[in-house]
Design a protein around this motif. Sequence first.
Motif, PDB file in Angstrom:
ATOM      1  N   GLY A   1       6.104   4.237  -5.216  1.00 33.86           N
ATOM      2  CA  GLY A   1       5.464   5.170  -6.154  1.00 33.86           C
ATOM      3  C   GLY A   1       5.214   4.596  -7.533  1.00 33.86           C
ATOM      4  N   LEU A   2       5.498   3.318  -7.718  1.00 35.57           N
ATOM      5  CA  LEU A   2       5.385   2.725  -9.059  1.00 35.57           C
ATOM      6  C   LEU A   2       3.990   2.149  -9.328  1.00 35.57           C
ATOM      7  CD1 LEU A   2       8.802   0.862  -8.969  1.00 35.57           C
ATOM      8  CD2 LEU A   2       8.234   2.786 -10.468  1.00 35.57           C
ATOM      9  N   GLY A   3       3.541   2.304 -10.557  1.00 41.68           N
ATOM     10  CA  GLY A   3       2.326   1.632 -11.012  1.00 41.68           C
ATOM     11  C   GLY A   3       1.070   2.096 -10.294  1.00 41.68           C
ATOM     12  N   LEU A   4       0.005   1.308 -10.437  1.00 39.75           N
ATOM     13  CA  LEU A   4      -1.302   1.682  -9.889  1.00 39.75           C
ATOM     14  C   LEU A   4      -1.289   1.720  -8.363  1.00 39.75           C
ATOM     15  CD1 LEU A   4      -3.604  -0.369 -12.290  1.00 39.75           C
ATOM     16  CD2 LEU A   4      -3.372   2.120 -12.169  1.00 39.75           C
ATOM     17  N   ILE A   5      -0.531   0.819  -7.755  1.00 42.83           N
ATOM     18  CA  ILE A   5      -0.460   0.822  -6.288  1.00 42.83           C
ATOM     19  C   ILE A   5       0.313   2.058  -5.836  1.00 42.83           C
ATOM     20  CG2 ILE A   5       0.453  -0.395  -4.265  1.00 42.83           C
ATOM     21  CD1 ILE A   5      -0.074  -3.033  -5.824  1.00 42.83           C
ATOM     22  N   GLY A   6       1.387   2.363  -6.535  1.00 45.66           N
ATOM     23  CA  GLY A   6       2.189   3.540  -6.209  1.00 45.66           C
ATOM     24  C   GLY A   6       1.412   4.839  -6.376  1.00 45.66           C
ATOM     25  N   ARG A   7       0.457   4.850  -7.328  1.00 43.60           N
ATOM     26  CA  ARG A   7      -0.370   6.050  -7.549  1.00 43.60           C
ATOM     27  C   ARG A   7      -1.623   6.053  -6.680  1.00 43.60           C
ATOM     28  NH1 ARG A   7       0.938   5.043 -12.934  1.00 43.60           N
ATOM     29  NH2 ARG A   7      -1.198   4.548 -13.515  1.00 43.60           N
ATOM     30  N   GLU A   8      -1.624   5.175  -5.668  1.00 41.26           N
ATOM     31  CA  GLU A   8      -2.690   5.127  -4.654  1.00 41.26           C
ATOM     32  C   GLU A   8      -4.040   4.732  -5.233  1.00 41.26           C
ATOM     33  OE1 GLU A   8      -2.608   8.749  -2.348  1.00 41.26           O
ATOM     34  OE2 GLU A   8      -0.427   8.797  -2.369  1.00 41.26           O
ATOM     35  N   LYS A   9      -4.007   3.929  -6.313  1.00 40.29           N
ATOM     36  CA  LYS A   9      -5.271   3.486  -6.930  1.00 40.29           C
ATOM     37  C   LYS A   9      -5.708   2.127  -6.390  1.00 40.29           C
ATOM     38  CE  LYS A   9      -5.515   6.737 -10.144  1.00 40.29           C
ATOM     39  NZ  LYS A   9      -6.378   7.881  -9.816  1.00 40.29           N
ATOM     40  N   ALA A  10      -4.805   1.412  -5.740  1.00 42.83           N
ATOM     41  CA  ALA A  10      -5.127   0.046  -5.301  1.00 42.83           C
ATOM     42  C   ALA A  10      -4.214  -0.377  -4.162  1.00 42.83           C
ATOM     43  CB  ALA A  10      -4.975  -0.927  -6.469  1.00 42.83           C
ATOM     44  N   ILE A  11      -4.647  -1.403  -3.453  1.00 43.44           N
ATOM     45  CA  ILE A  11      -3.823  -2.062  -2.431  1.00 43.44           C
ATOM     46  C   ILE A  11      -3.823  -3.561  -2.737  1.00 43.44           C
ATOM     47  CG2 ILE A  11      -3.668  -2.677   0.035  1.00 43.44           C
ATOM     48  CD1 ILE A  11      -4.715   0.096   0.717  1.00 43.44           C
TER      49      ILE A  11
ATOM     50  N   ALA B   1       0.864  -1.188   0.000  1.00 43.89           N
ATOM     51  CA  ALA B   1       0.000   0.000   0.000  1.00 43.89           C
ATOM     52  C   ALA B   1       0.899   1.236   0.000  1.00 43.89           C
ATOM     53  CB  ALA B   1      -0.890  -0.002   1.235  1.00 43.89           C
ATOM     54  N   GLN B   2       0.705   2.119  -0.964  1.00 42.95           N
ATOM     55  CA  GLN B   2       1.483   3.362  -0.975  1.00 42.95           C
ATOM     56  C   GLN B   2       1.078   4.240   0.212  1.00 42.95           C
ATOM     57  OE1 GLN B   2       3.939   3.636  -3.216  1.00 42.95           O
ATOM     58  NE2 GLN B   2       4.643   5.447  -2.117  1.00 42.95           N
ATOM     59  N   VAL B   3      -0.234   4.291   0.438  1.00 40.44           N
ATOM     60  CA  VAL B   3      -0.816   4.995   1.585  1.00 40.44           C
ATOM     61  C   VAL B   3      -1.950   4.133   2.117  1.00 40.44           C
ATOM     62  CG1 VAL B   3      -0.313   7.394   0.961  1.00 40.44           C
ATOM     63  CG2 VAL B   3      -2.330   6.256  -0.015  1.00 40.44           C
ATOM     64  N   PRO B   4      -2.384   4.279   3.341  1.00 39.28           N
ATOM     65  CA  PRO B   4      -1.750   5.018   4.424  1.00 39.28           C
ATOM     66  C   PRO B   4      -0.625   4.209   5.051  1.00 39.28           C
ATOM     67  CG  PRO B   4      -3.722   3.921   5.224  1.00 39.28           C
ATOM     68  CD  PRO B   4      -3.596   3.576   3.755  1.00 39.28           C
ATOM     69  N   LYS B   5       0.088   4.824   5.984  1.00 34.87           N
ATOM     70  CA  LYS B   5       1.102   4.112   6.771  1.00 34.87           C
ATOM     71  C   LYS B   5       0.384   3.126   7.693  1.00 34.87           C
ATOM     72  CE  LYS B   5       5.164   6.173   5.851  1.00 34.87           C
ATOM     73  NZ  LYS B   5       5.080   5.762   4.439  1.00 34.87           N
ATOM     74  N   LEU B   6       0.825   1.877   7.693  1.00 35.22           N
ATOM     75  CA  LEU B   6       0.089   0.834   8.414  1.00 35.22           C
ATOM     76  C   LEU B   6       0.780   0.353   9.684  1.00 35.22           C
ATOM     77  CD1 LEU B   6      -1.048  -1.226   5.300  1.00 35.22           C
ATOM     78  CD2 LEU B   6      -2.455   0.292   6.703  1.00 35.22           C
TER      79      LEU B   6
END
Length: 164
Positions: free
Chosen positions: A138-148, A102-107
């Motif tokens: 910051g890479l890909g869809l996960i990096g752009r906060e679109k998915a976990i 997960a790029q965000v949030p901090k877990l």
Amino acid sequence: MKIKIGLGYDIHRLSKGRGLYLGGVKISHRSGLLGHSDGDCLVHALIDALLGAAGEPDIGRLFPDTDPKYKGIRSTALLIDVVSRLRSRGRRVLNADVVVVAQVPKLASYMEAMKDSLCPLLGVGHDDLGIKAKTNEGLGLIGREKAIACWAVVLVEEKAGRKV
Ligand SMILES: [Zn+2]
């Protein structure tokens, strides 16, 4: 006695205005995971790992997202169901290890709460469940906060003499 390994993977899209659930814990964040259930991809990956170790069909076949019965259901309820299926067939969980990407949030501050939630359901101690959180740099869809996304492995012990 037989020891069997299982592997699970899951990914869900993040959507604004949804509650975020990971590892059975509600996490404070501006967006949550889309899904027929609460979208908890950590629990879904664990479920698929457990089902895989037991040679059972995957989560989508067991709990179809076309079934209104599962709409909005907490994924921990599905996990309880799966662990009891395993137990009724003479299987028990030895340990599990999970990676959440997960790029965000901090877990980090939620790890203990996730263990408190999941260990009793799996029937394991805190030192038999690993949960690691990583960003995707910051890479890909996960990096752009679109998915976990989540990966999980489990070891399951199967008693000898189990009836098939
Ligand atoms: Zn899922």
